[in-house]
Design a protein around this motif. Structure first.
Motif, mmCIF file in Angstrom:
data_model
loop_
_atom_site.group_PDB
_atom_site.id
_atom_site.type_symbol
_atom_site.label_atom_id
_atom_site.label_comp_id
_atom_site.label_asym_id
_atom_site.label_seq_id
_atom_site.Cartn_x
_atom_site.Cartn_y
_atom_site.Cartn_z
ATOM 1 N N PHE A 196 62.407 -60.198 46.488
ATOM 2 C CA PHE A 196 61.249 -59.810 47.306
ATOM 3 C C PHE A 196 60.692 -61.026 48.032
ATOM 4 N N GLY A 197 60.650 -62.164 47.321
ATOM 5 C CA GLY A 197 60.115 -63.380 47.921
ATOM 6 C C GLY A 197 60.895 -63.797 49.166
ATOM 7 N N GLN A 198 62.208 -63.611 49.146
ATOM 8 C CA GLN A 198 63.018 -63.964 50.317
ATOM 9 C C GLN A 198 62.606 -63.129 51.529
ATOM 10 N N LEU A 199 62.461 -61.827 51.304
ATOM 11 C CA LEU A 199 62.065 -60.937 52.399
ATOM 12 C C LEU A 199 60.653 -61.272 52.872
ATOM 13 N N PHE A 200 59.773 -61.557 51.921
ATOM 14 C CA PHE A 200 58.388 -61.883 52.261
ATOM 15 C C PHE A 200 58.331 -63.120 53.140
ATOM 16 N N GLN A 201 59.030 -64.172 52.793
ATOM 17 C CA GLN A 201 58.986 -65.404 53.582
ATOM 18 C C GLN A 201 59.581 -65.201 54.973
ATOM 19 N N ARG A 202 60.604 -64.358 55.057
ATOM 20 C CA ARG A 202 61.231 -64.137 56.367
ATOM 21 C C ARG A 202 60.359 -63.347 57.314
ATOM 22 N N TYR A 203 59.562 -62.426 56.775
ATOM 23 C CA TYR A 203 58.881 -61.462 57.643
ATOM 24 C C TYR A 203 57.353 -61.528 57.626
ATOM 25 N N LYS A 204 56.772 -62.441 56.867
ATOM 26 C CA LYS A 204 55.307 -62.433 56.763
ATOM 27 C C LYS A 204 54.645 -62.711 58.120
ATOM 28 N N VAL A 205 55.185 -63.640 58.877
ATOM 29 C CA VAL A 205 54.579 -63.969 60.167
ATOM 30 C C VAL A 205 54.686 -62.781 61.121
ATOM 31 N N LEU A 206 55.866 -62.159 61.143
ATOM 32 C CA LEU A 206 56.077 -61.016 62.045
ATOM 33 C C LEU A 206 55.127 -59.868 61.710
ATOM 34 N N VAL A 207 54.965 -59.589 60.423
ATOM 35 C CA VAL A 207 54.117 -58.470 60.016
ATOM 36 C C VAL A 207 52.653 -58.749 60.362
ATOM 37 N N VAL A 208 52.196 -59.966 60.106
ATOM 38 C CA VAL A 208 50.807 -60.305 60.453
ATOM 39 C C VAL A 208 50.617 -60.233 61.961
ATOM 40 N N GLN A 209 51.571 -60.773 62.694
ATOM 41 C CA GLN A 209 51.482 -60.761 64.160
ATOM 42 C C GLN A 209 51.438 -59.322 64.673
ATOM 43 N N HIS A 210 52.251 -58.467 64.090
ATOM 44 C CA HIS A 210 52.260 -57.062 64.530
ATOM 45 C C HIS A 210 50.936 -56.384 64.189
ATOM 46 N N ALA A 211 50.379 -56.720 63.039
ATOM 47 C CA ALA A 211 49.094 -56.123 62.650
ATOM 48 C C ALA A 211 47.987 -56.553 63.609
ATOM 49 N N THR A 212 48.039 -57.802 64.105
ATOM 50 C CA THR A 212 46.997 -58.270 65.041
ATOM 51 C C THR A 212 47.076 -57.547 66.370
ATOM 52 N N ARG A 213 48.197 -56.889 66.657
ATOM 53 C CA ARG A 213 48.294 -56.122 67.899
ATOM 54 C C ARG A 213 47.452 -54.858 67.837
ATOM 55 N N PHE A 214 47.114 -54.419 66.632
ATOM 56 C CA PHE A 214 46.334 -53.198 66.459
ATOM 57 C C PHE A 214 44.897 -53.509 66.036
ATOM 58 N N VAL A 215 44.752 -54.489 65.180
ATOM 59 C CA VAL A 215 43.449 -54.789 64.602
ATOM 60 C C VAL A 215 42.986 -56.136 65.121
ATOM 61 N N LYS A 216 41.817 -56.129 65.772
ATOM 62 C CA LYS A 216 41.378 -57.353 66.440
ATOM 63 C C LYS A 216 40.979 -58.455 65.454
ATOM 64 N N ASN A 217 40.430 -58.051 64.319
ATOM 65 C CA ASN A 217 39.952 -59.037 63.351
ATOM 66 C C ASN A 217 41.145 -59.672 62.637
ATOM 67 N N PRO A 218 41.379 -60.987 62.811
ATOM 68 C CA PRO A 218 42.568 -61.615 62.206
ATOM 69 C C PRO A 218 42.577 -61.539 60.677
ATOM 70 N N ALA A 219 41.390 -61.671 60.070
ATOM 71 C CA ALA A 219 41.347 -61.623 58.605
ATOM 72 C C ALA A 219 41.744 -60.236 58.108
ATOM 73 N N ARG A 220 41.259 -59.210 58.793
ATOM 74 C CA ARG A 220 41.601 -57.830 58.398
ATOM 75 C C ARG A 220 43.083 -57.575 58.644
ATOM 76 N N ALA A 221 43.605 -58.156 59.733
ATOM 77 C CA ALA A 221 45.037 -57.993 60.024
ATOM 78 C C ALA A 221 45.871 -58.583 58.885
ATOM 79 N N GLU A 222 45.439 -59.716 58.336
ATOM 80 C CA GLU A 222 46.166 -60.313 57.213
ATOM 81 C C GLU A 222 46.077 -59.424 55.974
ATOM 82 N N GLU A 223 44.917 -58.828 55.744
ATOM 83 C CA GLU A 223 44.786 -57.915 54.601
ATOM 84 C C GLU A 223 45.721 -56.724 54.753
#
Lengths: 162, 201
Positions: free
Chosen positions: B24-51
């Motif tokens: 799981f850790g391998q997948l998490f490290q590969r995709y964490k930036v992409l997932v957060v970045q994609h979440a910021t496209r919908f949710v303006k608040n960066p902290a909420r996007a990370e949550e």
């Protein structure tokens, strides 16, 4: 939308796809049209400017404790479900020994039902002896019958001699 | 690439089977930036996007069955999209939607740096344009913004974007075109406005 804007838009999504470097149907025809249409050339340039500007937008940087808080959540999940890993291991174990166990049980049952019936075989002389005894009886009976006749004959003889 | 040939899809399948934190850790490290970045496209608040991104990874971690129909990246972004759209349906997000005309200049995000080789005037104009386009992006409909940025920043194909947004390829092309058209209009508005120096004169 003004008439000039509607003119610009007459290539529509194809112009956008061309600007973004995506495959476009009838690309040769589109490029031929662009070469002779100042409006579409201007639209293409506007699109390229927009794409360049948006490419330069900064991306979000992860907070410093993102990883730490992530794994803290996972630890909490694992703490609530301690048997999850055990059940996963059990599932893996069960998967590999189940099939051989069924096979062994089937073979044992087959051997049990297909076993030959158990019988005590009498020695052959006993049957013969038994039969012989019956025959002796029959012969004695015959003799006895004959004895009766013999006695009758004797009586007849005596009667005749008398 | 077929799903069964996707290395990350195979990794996910092995994780679901073994529940290995390392996988799981391998997948998490590969995709964490992409997932957060994609979440910021919908949710303006960066902290909420990370949550929300962490919620996505919790869903991945607790997945009991995984049968890849698409590439792992496409599946992961679809999960992220669904999580974010569920978030946006909550009442507190309805007031965050602003029209282009209502967006005051003070609320613009930080202007990105202009190319170092450009003249000061060009750098200013570039920063002004990028900042206005960033604001324009945030007021686009969510699916237009997501489709455009997935194509431009994540280099996803139209087919992959269609899989993420659960729509057709032709709809994706239309979404991207409408997003670009809206951004072009904003860029034209910026270019037609007088520069600060011209305004002073």
């Amino acid at each position: 939308m003004t008439s000039s804007e509607s003119q610009h838009e007459h290539l529509g999504p194809a112009l956008t796809a061309l600007a973004m470097g995506e495959p476009v149907e009838n690309e040769a025809e589109l490029r031929a049209h662009l070469a002779g249409c100042p409006s579409c050339q201007a639209a293409l340039q506007d699109t390229l400017q927009v794409l360049e500007a948006t490419d330069a937008l900064p991306s979000h940087a992860l907070s410093a404790d993102f990883d730490r808080s992530m794994f803290a959540k996972l630890d909490a999940i694992d703490a609530k479900a301690p048997s999850a890993r055990a059940s996963a291991m059990w599932t893996r174990l069960r998967a590999w020994w189940w099939a051989p166990a069924i096979g062994f049980a089937t073979a044992a049952l087959a051997l049990w039902f297909l076993r030959p019936p158990s019988t005590t075989v009498a020695p052959p002389q006993a049957a013969v002896l038994e039969l012989a005894q019956d025959l002796e009886l029959y012969e004695n009976l015959e003799v006895l019958e004959h004895l009766d006749v013999l006695e009758d004959l004797e009586l007849i003889d005596q009667a005749v001699e008398g | 690439m077929q799903p069964e040939q996707d290395e990350d899809a195979l990794l996910m399948a092995r994780f679901v089977e073994t529940r290995s934190r390392s996988l799981f850790g391998q997948l998490f490290q590969r995709y964490k930036v992409l997932v957060v970045q994609h979440a910021t496209r919908f949710v303006k608040n960066p902290a909420r996007a990370e949550e929300l991104a962490q919620d996505v990874f919790v869903r991945v971690y607790t997945t009991k069955r995984y049968e890849p129909q698409t590439k792992f990246k496409t599946w992961l972004l679809r999960v992220t999209t669904n999580v974010c759209l569920n978030e946006l349906r909550r009442p507190e997000h309805k007031v965050d939607v602003l029209s282009l005309a209502d967006e005051p200049a003070q609320k613009r995000p930080i202007d990105p740096p202009a190319p170092a080789s450009a003249s000061p005037q060009a750098r200013l104009e570039h920063q002004e344009l990028s900042g206005r386009l960033q604001s324009a992006l945030m007021v686009l409909p969510d699916n237009q913004r997501a489709a455009f940025l997935m194509a431009r920043q994540d280099n996803l194909s139209h087919e992959e974007i269609a899989g993420v947004l659960s729509t057709s390829i032709s709809a994706v092309k239309s979404l991207i075109h409408r997003a670009v058209t809206a951004l072009r209009k904003e860029a034209k508005r910026v270019n037609q406005e007088p520069s600060p120096q011209e305004a002073m004169l």
